[in-house]
Design a protein around this motif. Sequence first.
Motif, PDB file in Angstrom:
ATOM      1  N   MET A  83       1.289  -1.484   0.403  1.00  0.00           N
ATOM      2  CA  MET A  83       0.164  -0.070  -0.016  1.00  0.00           C
ATOM      3  C   MET A  83       0.709   0.978  -0.373  1.00  0.00           C
ATOM      4  SD  MET A  83      -2.781   1.639   2.868  1.00  0.00           S
ATOM      5  CE  MET A  83      -1.183   1.284   4.498  1.00  0.00           C
ATOM      6  N   ASP A  84       0.536   2.043  -1.008  1.00  0.00           N
ATOM      7  CA  ASP A  84       1.571   3.362  -1.097  1.00  0.00           C
ATOM      8  C   ASP A  84       0.616   4.111  -0.840  1.00  0.00           C
ATOM      9  OD1 ASP A  84       4.336   4.492  -1.744  1.00  0.00           O
ATOM     10  OD2 ASP A  84       3.823   4.327  -3.070  1.00  0.00           O
ATOM     11  N   THR A  85      -0.473   4.736  -1.132  1.00  0.00           N
ATOM     12  CA  THR A  85      -1.447   5.691  -0.406  1.00  0.00           C
ATOM     13  C   THR A  85      -0.896   6.589   0.199  1.00  0.00           C
ATOM     14  OG1 THR A  85      -3.489   3.766  -1.185  1.00  0.00           O
ATOM     15  CG2 THR A  85      -4.108   6.185  -0.860  1.00  0.00           C
ATOM     16  N   THR A  86      -1.334   8.115  -0.586  1.00  0.00           N
ATOM     17  CA  THR A  86      -1.417   9.265  -0.273  1.00  0.00           C
ATOM     18  C   THR A  86      -3.350   9.649   0.103  1.00  0.00           C
ATOM     19  OG1 THR A  86       0.719   9.225  -0.411  1.00  0.00           O
ATOM     20  CG2 THR A  86      -0.783  11.932   0.082  1.00  0.00           C
ATOM     21  N   TRP A  87      -3.025   9.827   1.371  1.00  0.00           N
ATOM     22  CA  TRP A  87      -4.503  11.227   1.640  1.00  0.00           C
ATOM     23  C   TRP A  87      -4.769  12.616   1.985  1.00  0.00           C
ATOM     24  CZ3 TRP A  87      -8.583   8.542   5.160  1.00  0.00           C
ATOM     25  CH2 TRP A  87      -8.329   7.432   4.447  1.00  0.00           C
ATOM     26  N   ILE A  88      -5.286  13.258   1.459  1.00  0.00           N
ATOM     27  CA  ILE A  88      -4.739  14.713   1.412  1.00  0.00           C
ATOM     28  C   ILE A  88      -6.036  15.261   2.383  1.00  0.00           C
ATOM     29  CG2 ILE A  88      -4.873  16.952   0.718  1.00  0.00           C
ATOM     30  CD1 ILE A  88      -3.513  14.611  -1.476  1.00  0.00           C
ATOM     31  N   VAL A  89      -5.949  15.402   3.150  1.00  0.00           N
ATOM     32  CA  VAL A  89      -7.334  16.496   4.489  1.00  0.00           C
ATOM     33  C   VAL A  89      -6.909  18.033   4.034  1.00  0.00           C
ATOM     34  CG1 VAL A  89      -8.303  16.444   6.436  1.00  0.00           C
ATOM     35  CG2 VAL A  89      -6.839  14.305   5.998  1.00  0.00           C
ATOM     36  N   VAL A  90      -8.096  18.289   3.603  1.00  0.00           N
ATOM     37  CA  VAL A  90      -8.680  19.740   4.039  1.00  0.00           C
ATOM     38  C   VAL A  90      -9.602  20.294   4.494  1.00  0.00           C
ATOM     39  CG1 VAL A  90      -8.897  21.590   1.767  1.00  0.00           C
ATOM     40  CG2 VAL A  90      -7.722  19.635   1.057  1.00  0.00           C
ATOM     41  N   ARG A  95      -5.558   1.721   4.730  1.00  0.00           N
ATOM     42  CA  ARG A  95      -6.437   3.049   4.209  1.00  0.00           C
ATOM     43  C   ARG A  95      -5.572   3.601   3.390  1.00  0.00           C
ATOM     44  NH1 ARG A  95     -12.426   4.657   4.375  1.00  0.00           N
ATOM     45  NH2 ARG A  95     -12.359   4.987   2.784  1.00  0.00           N
ATOM     46  N   TYR A  96      -4.650   3.987   4.318  1.00  0.00           N
ATOM     47  CA  TYR A  96      -3.244   5.113   3.223  1.00  0.00           C
ATOM     48  C   TYR A  96      -2.295   4.565   4.723  1.00  0.00           C
ATOM     49  CZ  TYR A  96      -4.204   8.205   7.719  1.00  0.00           C
ATOM     50  OH  TYR A  96      -4.500   8.017   8.944  1.00  0.00           O
ATOM     51  N   ALA A  97      -1.105   5.292   3.647  1.00  0.00           N
ATOM     52  CA  ALA A  97       0.496   4.676   4.215  1.00  0.00           C
ATOM     53  C   ALA A  97       0.834   6.400   4.455  1.00  0.00           C
ATOM     54  CB  ALA A  97       1.040   4.808   3.398  1.00  0.00           C
ATOM     55  N   ARG A  98       0.369   7.809   3.939  1.00  0.00           N
ATOM     56  CA  ARG A  98       1.027   8.626   4.037  1.00  0.00           C
ATOM     57  C   ARG A  98      -0.198   9.663   4.238  1.00  0.00           C
ATOM     58  NH1 ARG A  98       4.159   6.326   0.600  1.00  0.00           N
ATOM     59  NH2 ARG A  98       3.028   8.441  -1.712  1.00  0.00           N
ATOM     60  N   LEU A  99      -0.100  11.375   4.969  1.00  0.00           N
ATOM     61  CA  LEU A  99      -0.974  11.911   4.801  1.00  0.00           C
ATOM     62  C   LEU A  99      -0.304  13.573   4.334  1.00  0.00           C
ATOM     63  CD1 LEU A  99      -3.162  11.462   8.555  1.00  0.00           C
ATOM     64  CD2 LEU A  99      -3.975  11.757   5.800  1.00  0.00           C
ATOM     65  N   ARG A 100      -0.817  14.012   3.933  1.00  0.00           N
ATOM     66  CA  ARG A 100      -0.999  15.539   3.302  1.00  0.00           C
ATOM     67  C   ARG A 100      -1.952  16.404   3.849  1.00  0.00           C
ATOM     68  NH1 ARG A 100       0.809  17.021  -2.113  1.00  0.00           N
ATOM     69  NH2 ARG A 100       1.440  18.737  -1.852  1.00  0.00           N
ATOM     70  N   MET A 115       2.472   9.290   9.983  1.00  0.00           N
ATOM     71  CA  MET A 115       2.178   9.456   8.815  1.00  0.00           C
ATOM     72  C   MET A 115       2.359  11.080   7.474  1.00  0.00           C
ATOM     73  SD  MET A 115      -0.642   5.845   9.185  1.00  0.00           S
ATOM     74  CE  MET A 115      -0.175   5.050   8.087  1.00  0.00           C
ATOM     75  N   VAL A 116       2.209  11.238   8.478  1.00  0.00           N
ATOM     76  CA  VAL A 116       1.603  13.344   7.435  1.00  0.00           C
ATOM     77  C   VAL A 116       3.405  13.344   7.661  1.00  0.00           C
ATOM     78  CG1 VAL A 116       1.677  15.359   8.668  1.00  0.00           C
ATOM     79  CG2 VAL A 116       0.291  13.669   9.692  1.00  0.00           C
ATOM     80  N   GLU A 117       3.699  13.234   5.928  1.00  0.00           N
ATOM     81  CA  GLU A 117       4.306  13.859   5.580  1.00  0.00           C
ATOM     82  C   GLU A 117       4.518  15.411   5.689  1.00  0.00           C
ATOM     83  OE1 GLU A 117       4.703  11.530   1.545  1.00  0.00           O
ATOM     84  OE2 GLU A 117       3.506  13.403   1.074  1.00  0.00           O
ATOM     85  N   GLN A 118       3.483  15.853   5.328  1.00  0.00           N
ATOM     86  CA  GLN A 118       3.587  17.452   5.278  1.00  0.00           C
ATOM     87  C   GLN A 118       2.094  18.246   5.951  1.00  0.00           C
ATOM     88  OE1 GLN A 118       2.588  18.437   1.198  1.00  0.00           O
ATOM     89  NE2 GLN A 118       4.606  20.336   1.138  1.00  0.00           N
ATOM     90  N   GLU A 119       2.383  19.218   6.388  1.00  0.00           N
ATOM     91  CA  GLU A 119       1.233  19.835   7.143  1.00  0.00           C
ATOM     92  C   GLU A 119       1.067  21.280   6.447  1.00  0.00           C
ATOM     93  OE1 GLU A 119       2.344  19.774  11.781  1.00  0.00           O
ATOM     94  OE2 GLU A 119       0.621  18.640  11.104  1.00  0.00           O
ATOM     95  N   LEU A 120       0.267  22.255   5.783  1.00  0.00           N
ATOM     96  CA  LEU A 120      -0.132  23.614   5.478  1.00  0.00           C
ATOM     97  C   LEU A 120      -0.852  24.479   5.550  1.00  0.00           C
ATOM     98  CD1 LEU A 120       0.412  22.248   1.789  1.00  0.00           C
ATOM     99  CD2 LEU A 120       2.325  23.567   2.650  1.00  0.00           C
ATOM    100  N   PRO A 121      -0.232  25.250   6.151  1.00  0.00           N
ATOM    101  CA  PRO A 121      -1.115  26.623   7.341  1.00  0.00           C
ATOM    102  C   PRO A 121      -2.114  27.006   6.508  1.00  0.00           C
ATOM    103  CG  PRO A 121       0.996  27.171   7.876  1.00  0.00           C
ATOM    104  CD  PRO A 121       1.214  25.908   7.036  1.00  0.00           C
ATOM    105  N   LYS A 122      -2.920  26.785   5.295  1.00  0.00           N
ATOM    106  CA  LYS A 122      -3.625  27.212   4.490  1.00  0.00           C
ATOM    107  C   LYS A 122      -4.788  27.187   4.653  1.00  0.00           C
ATOM    108  CE  LYS A 122      -3.216  30.456   0.942  1.00  0.00           C
ATOM    109  NZ  LYS A 122      -3.200  31.323   0.463  1.00  0.00           N
TER     110      LYS A 122
END
Length: 150
Positions: free
Chosen positions: A1-8, A90-95, A117-124
């Motif tokens: 599993m190499d799935t990335t999820w993005i949470v906005v 269900r995911y391997a990485r988070l942005r 699992m969080v690979e990036q955080e953006l304060p936007k």
Amino acid sequence: MDTTWIVVADSCRARVFEQGDKHLREIEDMVNPGEHASNLRKDGDGKLHDRNERTQGHVIAPPSVPVEHENDLFARSIGQYLDQARNARRYARLRVIAAPKFLGLMRSNLHKEVQKMVEQELPKDISMFSLHQIEAYLDAQPPGGPTAVH
């Protein structure tokens, strides 16, 4: 599993996307259930009044605003959702891209294993962007950039 999820997210809404080959696929759209807090208003003396009732208001200290409590509960529910999804693999990485203040709430409500699992955080705050606008924003913010989490 190499799935990335993005949470906005912001304090009203959280959208979860799965990163595909070329496009994002929205897999969850959560809304803060604390909508009833919007029926409360504070007058100039710090008294809370329910817009639907004509009773005497109560004096409260400014920091104990009901909206802040509802936002914390919403951030907690997002954290629980992400932890359950992590347990289901269900995911391997988070942005994570969130309004700055809400990003702090989310961070404090993420399970330690999810935080790893969080690979990036953006304060936007881009929660109201269209799918196309979110994709364009992410293209300009590659993983591993200056806001990467180590």
